[in-house]
Design a protein around this motif. Sequence first.
Motif, PDB file in Angstrom:
ATOM      1  N   GLU A 186       0.812  -1.285   0.005  1.00 59.58           N
ATOM      2  CA  GLU A 186      -0.057   0.034   0.109  1.00 59.58           C
ATOM      3  C   GLU A 186       0.861   1.368   0.069  1.00 59.58           C
ATOM      4  OE1 GLU A 186      -3.139   2.266   2.853  1.00 59.58           O
ATOM      5  OE2 GLU A 186      -2.142   0.216   3.617  1.00 59.58           O
ATOM      6  N   GLN A 187       0.664   2.232  -0.933  1.00 63.77           N
ATOM      7  CA  GLN A 187       1.409   3.310  -0.966  1.00 63.77           C
ATOM      8  C   GLN A 187       0.835   4.369  -0.113  1.00 63.77           C
ATOM      9  OE1 GLN A 187       4.207   3.171  -2.992  1.00 63.77           O
ATOM     10  NE2 GLN A 187       4.882   5.354  -2.320  1.00 63.77           N
ATOM     11  N   ARG A 188       1.843   4.980   0.848  1.00 62.88           N
ATOM     12  CA  ARG A 188       1.195   6.115   1.426  1.00 62.88           C
ATOM     13  C   ARG A 188       2.263   7.254   1.450  1.00 62.88           C
ATOM     14  NH1 ARG A 188       0.280   2.881   7.247  1.00 62.88           N
ATOM     15  NH2 ARG A 188      -0.986   1.243   6.558  1.00 62.88           N
ATOM     16  N   GLY A 189       2.097   8.086   0.598  1.00 58.92           N
ATOM     17  CA  GLY A 189       2.810   9.122   0.412  1.00 58.92           C
ATOM     18  C   GLY A 189       4.277   8.738  -0.392  1.00 58.92           C
ATOM     19  N   LYS A 190       5.318   8.850   0.159  1.00 56.32           N
ATOM     20  CA  LYS A 190       6.535   8.705  -0.330  1.00 56.32           C
ATOM     21  C   LYS A 190       6.912   7.158  -0.341  1.00 56.32           C
ATOM     22  CE  LYS A 190      11.510   9.281  -0.122  1.00 56.32           C
ATOM     23  NZ  LYS A 190      12.547   9.969   1.003  1.00 56.32           N
ATOM     24  N   TRP A 191       6.563   6.640   0.693  1.00 59.57           N
ATOM     25  CA  TRP A 191       6.934   5.219   1.136  1.00 59.57           C
ATOM     26  C   TRP A 191       5.675   4.046   0.955  1.00 59.57           C
ATOM     27  CZ3 TRP A 191      11.748   4.154   1.727  1.00 59.57           C
ATOM     28  CH2 TRP A 191      12.568   4.864   2.312  1.00 59.57           C
ATOM     29  N   ALA A 192       6.250   2.811   0.493  1.00 58.63           N
ATOM     30  CA  ALA A 192       5.013   1.878   0.412  1.00 58.63           C
ATOM     31  C   ALA A 192       5.256   1.210   1.712  1.00 58.63           C
ATOM     32  CB  ALA A 192       5.706   0.939  -0.656  1.00 58.63           C
ATOM     33  N   HIS A 193       3.953   0.612   2.160  1.00 58.75           N
ATOM     34  CA  HIS A 193       3.829  -0.095   3.362  1.00 58.75           C
ATOM     35  C   HIS A 193       3.308  -1.446   3.069  1.00 58.75           C
ATOM     36  CE1 HIS A 193       3.811   3.789   4.932  1.00 58.75           C
ATOM     37  NE2 HIS A 193       4.036   3.343   6.284  1.00 58.75           N
ATOM     38  N   TYR A 194       3.832  -2.767   3.758  1.00 58.26           N
ATOM     39  CA  TYR A 194       3.482  -3.866   3.496  1.00 58.26           C
ATOM     40  C   TYR A 194       2.997  -4.823   4.603  1.00 58.26           C
ATOM     41  CZ  TYR A 194       6.682  -3.125  -0.333  1.00 58.26           C
ATOM     42  OH  TYR A 194       7.425  -2.366  -1.447  1.00 58.26           O
ATOM     43  N   THR A 195       2.062  -5.639   4.178  1.00 58.87           N
ATOM     44  CA  THR A 195       1.228  -6.428   5.197  1.00 58.87           C
ATOM     45  C   THR A 195       1.378  -7.744   4.561  1.00 58.87           C
ATOM     46  OG1 THR A 195      -0.196  -4.610   5.471  1.00 58.87           O
ATOM     47  CG2 THR A 195      -0.892  -6.490   6.694  1.00 58.87           C
ATOM     48  N   VAL A 196       1.528  -8.851   5.591  1.00 63.76           N
ATOM     49  CA  VAL A 196       1.510 -10.183   5.101  1.00 63.76           C
ATOM     50  C   VAL A 196      -0.008 -10.891   5.053  1.00 63.76           C
ATOM     51  CG1 VAL A 196       1.801 -12.495   6.068  1.00 63.76           C
ATOM     52  CG2 VAL A 196       3.561 -10.866   6.368  1.00 63.76           C
ATOM     53  N   VAL A 197      -0.107 -11.555   3.914  1.00 68.17           N
ATOM     54  CA  VAL A 197      -1.399 -12.115   3.618  1.00 68.17           C
ATOM     55  C   VAL A 197      -1.255 -13.509   4.059  1.00 68.17           C
ATOM     56  CG1 VAL A 197      -2.779 -12.906   1.702  1.00 68.17           C
ATOM     57  CG2 VAL A 197      -1.216 -11.039   1.454  1.00 68.17           C
ATOM     58  N   ARG A 198      -1.762 -13.626   5.318  1.00 70.28           N
ATOM     59  CA  ARG A 198      -2.026 -14.760   6.240  1.00 70.28           C
ATOM     60  C   ARG A 198      -2.382 -16.070   5.578  1.00 70.28           C
ATOM     61  NH1 ARG A 198       0.504 -13.767  10.809  1.00 70.28           N
ATOM     62  NH2 ARG A 198       0.834 -11.311  10.862  1.00 70.28           N
ATOM     63  N   GLU A 199      -3.641 -15.755   4.764  1.00 73.42           N
ATOM     64  CA  GLU A 199      -4.365 -16.848   3.919  1.00 73.42           C
ATOM     65  C   GLU A 199      -3.289 -17.697   3.270  1.00 73.42           C
ATOM     66  OE1 GLU A 199      -5.174 -13.889   4.112  1.00 73.42           O
ATOM     67  OE2 GLU A 199      -6.965 -13.888   5.527  1.00 73.42           O
ATOM     68  N   MET A 200      -2.188 -17.014   2.453  1.00 73.03           N
ATOM     69  CA  MET A 200      -1.510 -17.590   1.525  1.00 73.03           C
ATOM     70  C   MET A 200      -0.518 -18.732   2.274  1.00 73.03           C
ATOM     71  SD  MET A 200      -2.392 -16.533  -1.552  1.00 73.03           S
ATOM     72  CE  MET A 200      -0.787 -16.374  -2.521  1.00 73.03           C
ATOM     73  N   PHE A 201      -0.168 -18.091   3.615  1.00 72.05           N
ATOM     74  CA  PHE A 201       0.672 -19.001   4.526  1.00 72.05           C
ATOM     75  C   PHE A 201      -0.054 -20.273   4.998  1.00 72.05           C
ATOM     76  CE2 PHE A 201       3.151 -15.252   3.849  1.00 72.05           C
ATOM     77  CZ  PHE A 201       4.412 -15.616   3.796  1.00 72.05           C
ATOM     78  N   ASP A 202      -1.259 -20.029   5.378  1.00 67.04           N
ATOM     79  CA  ASP A 202      -2.036 -20.958   6.028  1.00 67.04           C
ATOM     80  C   ASP A 202      -2.179 -22.113   5.089  1.00 67.04           C
ATOM     81  OD1 ASP A 202      -2.369 -19.649   8.229  1.00 67.04           O
ATOM     82  OD2 ASP A 202      -4.544 -18.860   7.812  1.00 67.04           O
ATOM     83  N   GLU A 203      -2.588 -21.774   3.534  1.00 68.56           N
ATOM     84  CA  GLU A 203      -2.819 -22.661   2.515  1.00 68.56           C
ATOM     85  C   GLU A 203      -1.536 -23.363   2.383  1.00 68.56           C
ATOM     86  OE1 GLU A 203      -4.627 -22.836  -1.982  1.00 68.56           O
ATOM     87  OE2 GLU A 203      -3.750 -21.184  -1.395  1.00 68.56           O
ATOM     88  N   LEU A 204      -0.410 -22.666   2.240  1.00 64.07           N
ATOM     89  CA  LEU A 204       1.158 -23.217   1.989  1.00 64.07           C
ATOM     90  C   LEU A 204       1.299 -24.482   3.367  1.00 64.07           C
ATOM     91  CD1 LEU A 204       3.302 -23.338   0.215  1.00 64.07           C
ATOM     92  CD2 LEU A 204       4.369 -21.607   1.432  1.00 64.07           C
ATOM     93  N   ARG A 205       0.930 -23.885   4.479  1.00 60.82           N
ATOM     94  CA  ARG A 205       1.386 -24.929   5.616  1.00 60.82           C
ATOM     95  C   ARG A 205       0.490 -26.370   5.502  1.00 60.82           C
ATOM     96  NH1 ARG A 205       0.741 -20.924   9.140  1.00 60.82           N
ATOM     97  NH2 ARG A 205      -0.840 -21.845  10.065  1.00 60.82           N
ATOM     98  N   GLY A 206      -0.757 -25.953   5.217  1.00 62.89           N
ATOM     99  CA  GLY A 206      -1.785 -26.951   4.840  1.00 62.89           C
ATOM    100  C   GLY A 206      -1.131 -28.172   3.814  1.00 62.89           C
TER     101      GLY A 206
END
Lengths: 98, 98
Positions: free
Chosen positions: A73-93
Amino acid sequence: MSTGPVDVATAERMAVRLKALADPTRLRLLSHIAAQGCDSVCACDLLEVVDISQPTISHHLKKLVDAGLLVREQRGKWAHYTVVREMFDELRGFLDLA
Amino acid sequence: MSTGPVDVATAERMAVRLKALADPTRLRLLSHIAAQGCDSVCACDLLEVVDISQPTISHHLKKLVDAGLLVREQRGKWAHYTVVREMFDELRGFLDLA
């Protein structure tokens, strides 16, 4: 994987995700972002996590975003990042061989 | 990963494992072997799982053995393979972002 041999489409989808993860720098960046829980992390705060340049960090983060493992997500000058937990849940499964 | 940022050594160790997994053919071979539980699988039985040549199958299996994800045992003409579950348990734990 726990339910038997996987089909070609699933194997290809998981391989893309695993390939994005298969880099020590990306794992370190990702673990730092994941440690913030549901909060996003500013790219500016990742400079101190790994001793590499900002463009290289951006390159690694783009790989993780493209694979769907992070949201950007872009906020002004800097980008911010968040983990998509569902992707990791699926990978662990998928990796559940027990 | 659930306990915060990982150190360099752990990131490098996990990246090796993830890189070995990051291939659709290897994932399909592995899922077939994993589906047999604790029993080993003869390389001769993997020919029908993926439509590729025996030397290519051997190449992929060697990558998985080298990464410690499979154990290889020679029995006469054919090699037999078993999944190393501890490696997957550790990897799943590492990917536990929840």
